[in-house]
Design an enzyme around this catalytic site. Structure first.
Site, PDB file in Angstrom:
ATOM      1  CB  SER A 655      -0.930   0.005   1.223  1.00  0.00           C
ATOM      2  OG  SER A 655      -0.187   0.173   2.395  1.00  0.00           O
ATOM      3  CE  LYS A 698      -2.699   1.847   5.007  1.00  0.00           C
ATOM      4  NZ  LYS A 698      -2.631   1.146   3.724  1.00  0.00           N
TER       5      LYS A 698
END
Lengths: 801, 261
Positions: A655, A698
């Site tokens: 990611s 996040k």
């Protein structure tokens, strides 16, 4: 040329998939009826119904799904009506094997009869301990026994008496001695003295001696017969006792035989008992009137062979049994033979055989947790053996493993017909499927519980009903519509998907209970969204300590992270730290350096074994992207290094690959990147940005740092466009975006990211295949061309040398 | 003593217990002590060492044939005497034990001679003489009924004080329910009537039987027909002249005999 990519910024409406139950026209859970359906599990339900219904060999079930999915409840709800309408299975007992006592016999009885037979046999023993001694005390018996006794006594005495008479005729007297008999010569009715004997003529002496010898021989012969006569007498008494016992016992046994006339196996047992009692009648006489509780009387041991050990008692059962064995050890499943310590010796008998869960579930269903079964030594093997053989053989582990060499019981195996339902995680199913060939034959049906379902109107309505049902089941306060909406939203957030709903019942119940707690604390009549939110917040707060510590290291400058300004070859990546069922986002600085080389991009994490293979894959992909995009016709003449700064743990996942690519492009193009931004997303070889997990955590992780330092309006997070549907952000984040103090951008190509991070156009290839000179890509290409040229020069110089 | 009888005194002051050298049962001795205690009488145990046997043992060819193995064993007088002494000691200890609970005056006397003669010699000094059952040729040491059934008791009742005392003794013995019933032998109706008067309020079940005479065969027949647990006879005058009658009777009896004087 600078550009403005503000159009990529997401409006606040897309950041949170709000739940609106207004279409249901309700105010609280009180307006909803209980949900009888299991929502979102149609596939699993179909499989369960099939698996439970089919009665063929090997069609046992494996119910797969995470813990807390409601598997047990669902299985139980499906089993109950089916079990209730089924025939109640037989009772099972163990009885004494009079021929081979170490091999107790199994006895099957219609439901409810085992307990009765047990009581009947106890009563029989009680009755006979009174009736048999009474019979033996009767005048009739005593007279007959005395008669036998006297007869044999008389026979013995008569023999001696006759011999004494015979001896007397020959002037010899028979005398008793301490140990037997002796003979003495008579003269005029008196025994001869030694002096009288001495003066006798030799002929006379010889005559006396001859007579004495003759009588002695006869006496010897009689004495030899005495034990034989005594044995005959005992046999006669035994015969008399047997005759009397038969008559006495028969009265009681025949009553029982009438009661159990339709059960041939019981009749057979009663016949053996009758014989056993007749054989052991002396015990009944011996223990007449003894106190059952007196340990020295040993009452139980004496009459033990006539007892019935009820192994399975289904008298209180309606229909088939559903047994859930919470502690599926080998013994708890298969049954065991217990022992009693008596004077330092371990003793056992058939009454010490204890049933296992398989015995109790026989004729019904046995529900087991596969994790517990596998964790218990030999439980899995025992379970399979029983299912394969269609019978339960009670055998102690000590025997199986040859740890003991003493003789123990070998109970007759009991045939079984039951359905085993294993519940557990998918991983166990697939592992067993792969590594245990018998598993395929014995567990042919898998019911796979979904972890989530679509968040459409129907499902949301069903979910609302589920909330209402659980609220009532748990005896909680009603939940307001707002509360329900907030719960549903949280269920989406838990699985990081605004368009899906978690089917994890355990979490849902927990949230309801905790919200109810806060509602009670506030003394409100109904649980509202405020209480639900408080429950969510307080749960996070309870688990939040590590996040706070991590963020504190950033804010105190221990962990270097810029949230303003611009830097070449440096970017803010985002990662997620998962702690149990709680996760939080952590921003990380990623840096890249580029130099002349042979096209190798070094993943420093990988080099020091701190990077996982998926992470390395991401790095290799971006190498390919570089080569494909900028150096199709020339060698890629750079060496680059990528690193997660201040990372001392393991890095896994791809990611951060977009972030790593952008850092590398910045390092090559020397274009500084916005440090007020953070980015997450994976990239493919074509530069397309792909979805990642944990998007909400996040974003929130970077937001928290920015917020702590002061929101400027420039800060934001770039996410893959494919992740928009997953957004379920916190209210404060949404609010900051709404007021322009924070930004969230959604992108689908790395060019968009570079434009956002540099403020310069990425640049498209023209007809000649070249990027505009001042564009991001143009600068990258130019730098790579320079590197290629420099490398060529180096190569030429080397050749000349 | 005769004066007491004449005056109708039924008191029993002294009891003679005949003890078999080859095994007087403990139960038999217990009964004797019980009876003595009941009557508050003195118990006099008589252990007679068999002179015939000792004499026989001194003969050169005499040997013993073992009852347990049917094998010959040497027999000598000294070992018999030793054995008899051991038996006498054993009996004394048993009697001491029994006396400790019954609190009566007792003694054990040892004599040598012919057992019956020795007892008969002394019987004039006692109101009650308890004889062990004969069973001269029995291989069992413990005498008496073998089963735990309650046997009847047999009483010979004639007119006279001896009979009255015998009736008195049997009443005492039967009050604790040790015997199932009493078989009462009488020679005529008047004796039966008298006995009935004595027994009517005792609750003792009685079976009255008339016998034509007191000859040994008649008595034996009546005794053996019921397998009694105890026999109580008055000392008949005719037995005084012919004590061998009693000896013959004893040889045939299956249970203790109490002669009442």
């Amino acid at each position: 040329m600078t550009i403005n990519n503000k159009q990529l910024a997401l409006p606040s409406e897309l950041l949170y998939h709000k739940c609106d139950l207004s279409y249901l026209k309700l105010t609280s859970t009180e307006d909803l009826v209980d949900s009888e359906d299991v929502i979102g599990q149609s596939r699993a339900l179909e499989a369960l119904n099939f698996g439970i219904g089919i009665r063929h060999d090997g069609y046992n079930l494996y119910v797969a799904g995470s813990t807390g999915m409601g598997k047990h409840t669902t299985v139980n709800n499906l089993l109950e009506p089916r079990a209730k309408s089924a025939e109640t299975p037989s009772d099972w007992c163990y009885i004494n094997n009079f021929d081979q006592p170490h091999k107790p016999l199994a006895l099957e009885l219609p439901a409810g009869h085992a307990r009765q037979l047990h009581a009947d046999m106890e009563q029989l023993v009680d009755d006979l301990t009174i009736a048999i001694p009474a019979a033996f005390e009767s005048d009739e018996y005593q007279a007959r026994a005395q008669e036998v006794h006297d007869k044999f006594k008389k026979r013995e005495e008569q023999a001696f008496s006759d011999l004494a008479d015979k001896a007397k005729d020959k002037d010899i007297v028979l005398l008793r001695t301490p140990g037997g008999y002796t003979l003495g010569p008579l003269k005029d009715g008196k025994i001869l003295t030694p002096s009288e004997f001495d003066v006798l003529a030799k002929k006379e002496k010889d005559k006396i001696k001859a007579f004495t010898d003759e009588i002695e021989e006869e006496l010897k012969s009689i004495i030899k017969k005495v034990p034989i006569w005594a044995k005959e007498g005992r046999e006669k008494i035994k015969e008399l006792n047997r005759e009397l016992t038969e008559v006495t016992v028969e009265q009681f046994i025949s009553e029982l035989k009438d009661t159990y006339q339709d059960l041939p196996e019981v009749l057979k047992f009663l016949e053996t008992v009758e014989l056993g009692i007749i054989t052991n009648v002396e015990e009944f006489r011996k223990y007449a009137g003894s106190d059952k509780k007196d340990p020295l009387a040993d009452f139980d041991q004496v009459f033990l062979p006539f007892q019935v050990n009820v192994l399975v008692d289904n008298s209180d059962l309606e229909g088939a049994p559903i047994i859930y064995e919470d502690n599926p050890t080998y013994n708890n499943l298969m049954g065991r033979v217990e022992h009693l310590a008596q004077f330092g010796t371990l003793m056992t008998d058939f009454t010490l055989i204890k049933s296992g869960a398989m015995h109790r579930a026989n004729g019904g269903y046995l529900v087991l947790d596969i994790r517990k079964v596998l964790a218990s030594a030999f439980a899995w093997e025992g379970l399979k053996r029983a299912l394969r053989a269609h019978e339960i053989k009670i055998q102690s582990l000590e025997q199986m493993l040859s740890l003991v060499s003493t003789i123990s019981l070998e109970p007759e195996p009991i045939p079984i017909d039951l359905k085993v339902i294993l519940t557990g995680e998918r991983i166990f199913y697939y592992l067993l499927k792969k590594y245990d060939p018998e598993f395929n034959q014995l567990f042919k049906v898998m019911a796979d519980f979904s972890e989530e379902m679509d968040r459409n109107e129907d499902n949301t309505a069903g979910y609302a009903s589920l909330i209402a049902t659980l609220q009532r089941e748990q005896k909680l306060k009603a939940v307001s519509r707002g509360g329900m909406e907030r719960i549903i939203e949280d269920c989406s957030r838990r699985i990081d998907d605004g368009e899906k709903l978690s089917l994890h019942m355990g979490n849902l119940v927990d949230l309801l209970c905790e919200a109810n707690y806060w509602s009670t604390e506030e003394n409100t009549k109904i649980t509202t969204e405020i209480h639900v939110q408080k429950a969510i917040d307080s749960r996070i707060k309870r688990l939040d300590q590590l996040r706070e510590q991590v963020h504190e290291t950033v804010l105190r400058g221990d962990y270097l992270l810029q949230t303003s300004g611009k830097q070449v070859g440096q970017i803010n990546g985002l990662s997620v730290i998962q702690l149990g069922d709680y996760a939080f986002g952590k921003p990380s600085r990623i840096t890249a350096t580029a130099r002349l080389g042979t096209g190798k991009v070094i993943d420093i994490e990988r080099e020091v074994d701190l990077g996982g293979s998926i992470h390395s894959k991401g790095v290799l992909i971006l190498s390919s992207y570089l080569a494909d995009r900028y150096a199709q016709d020339t060698p890629l003449s750079l060496s680059a290094s990528l690193v997660f700064e201040q990372s001392y743990g393991f890095v896994e996942g791809d990611s951060a690959s977009v972030a790593e690519l952008c850092t590398l492009l910045s390092a090559l193009s020397k274009l500084p990147l916005e440090q007020s931004m953070a980015i997450t997303g994976s990239v493919n070889q074509l530069g397309q940005v792909q979805a990642i997990g944990g998007v909400n955590e996040k974003i929130e992780g970077f937001f928290d740092i920015c917020h702590a330092r002061g929101l400027t309006g420039e800060q934001g997070v770039i996410i893959p466009e494919a992740n928009i549907k997953h957004l379920m952000l916190r209210t404060d984040v949404v609010e900051a975006v709404k007021t322009g103090r924070f930004n969230i951008y959604a992108v689908n190509h790395v060019d968009q990211v570079m434009e956002l991070m540099t403020g310069i156009e990425a640049g498209e290839k023209d007809e000649k295949g070249e990027f505009p000179v001042e564009s991001v890509n143009g600068l990258v290409q130019k730098r790579l061309t320079e590197m290629t040229e420099a490398r060529r020069k180096f190569a030429k110089s080397d050749d000349e040398k | 003593m005769n004066d007491q009888i004449i005056n109708g005194d039924l008191t029993v002051r002294r009891i003679l217990m005949d003890i078999d050298a080859w095994g007087t049962g403990v139960s038999f001795m217990q009964s004797a002590f019980g009876l003595a205690s009941h009557l508050e009488a003195e118990l006099f145990g008589l252990f007679v060492e068999d002179a015939e046997l000792l004499q026989a043992a001194e003969l050169p060819f005499t040997r013993e044939i073992s009852l347990s193995s049917a094998q010959y064993r040497d027999l000598d007088a000294s070992s018999i005497i030793r054995h008899m002494q051991v038996e006498a000691d054993k009996l004394r200890r048993q009697m001491e034990l029994l006396a400790a609970t019954s609190k009566i005056n007792w003694s054990l006397n040892i004599a040598r001679g012919e057992r019956f003669e020795q007892v008969f010699e002394k019987c004039n000094e006692f109101e009650l003489i308890i004889f062990m059952p004969g069973r001269k040729y029995s291989t069992r040491r413990e005498q008496g009924p073998s089963s735990n059934v309650k046997a009847p008791a047999v009483l010979l009742y004639k007119s006279g004080t001896h009979s009255l005392r015998a009736l008195h003794v049997i009443k005492l013995l039967m009050t604790n329910g040790a015997f199932s019933y009493l078989k009462l032998l009488t020679l005529d109706n008047s004796a039966e009537k008298k006995a009935k008067e004595q027994l009517e309020k005792t609750g003792i079940p009685v079976n009255y039987v008339h016998i034509p005479n007191t000859e040994i065969t008649e008595l034996t027949r009546n005794i053996m027909s019921v397998s009694p647990g105890l026999i109580v006879f008055p000392f008949l005058d005719e037995w005084r002249e012919q004590p061998s009658v009693i000896k013959d009777l004893l040889d045939k009896l299956p249970c203790p005999l109490i002669l009442v004087r």
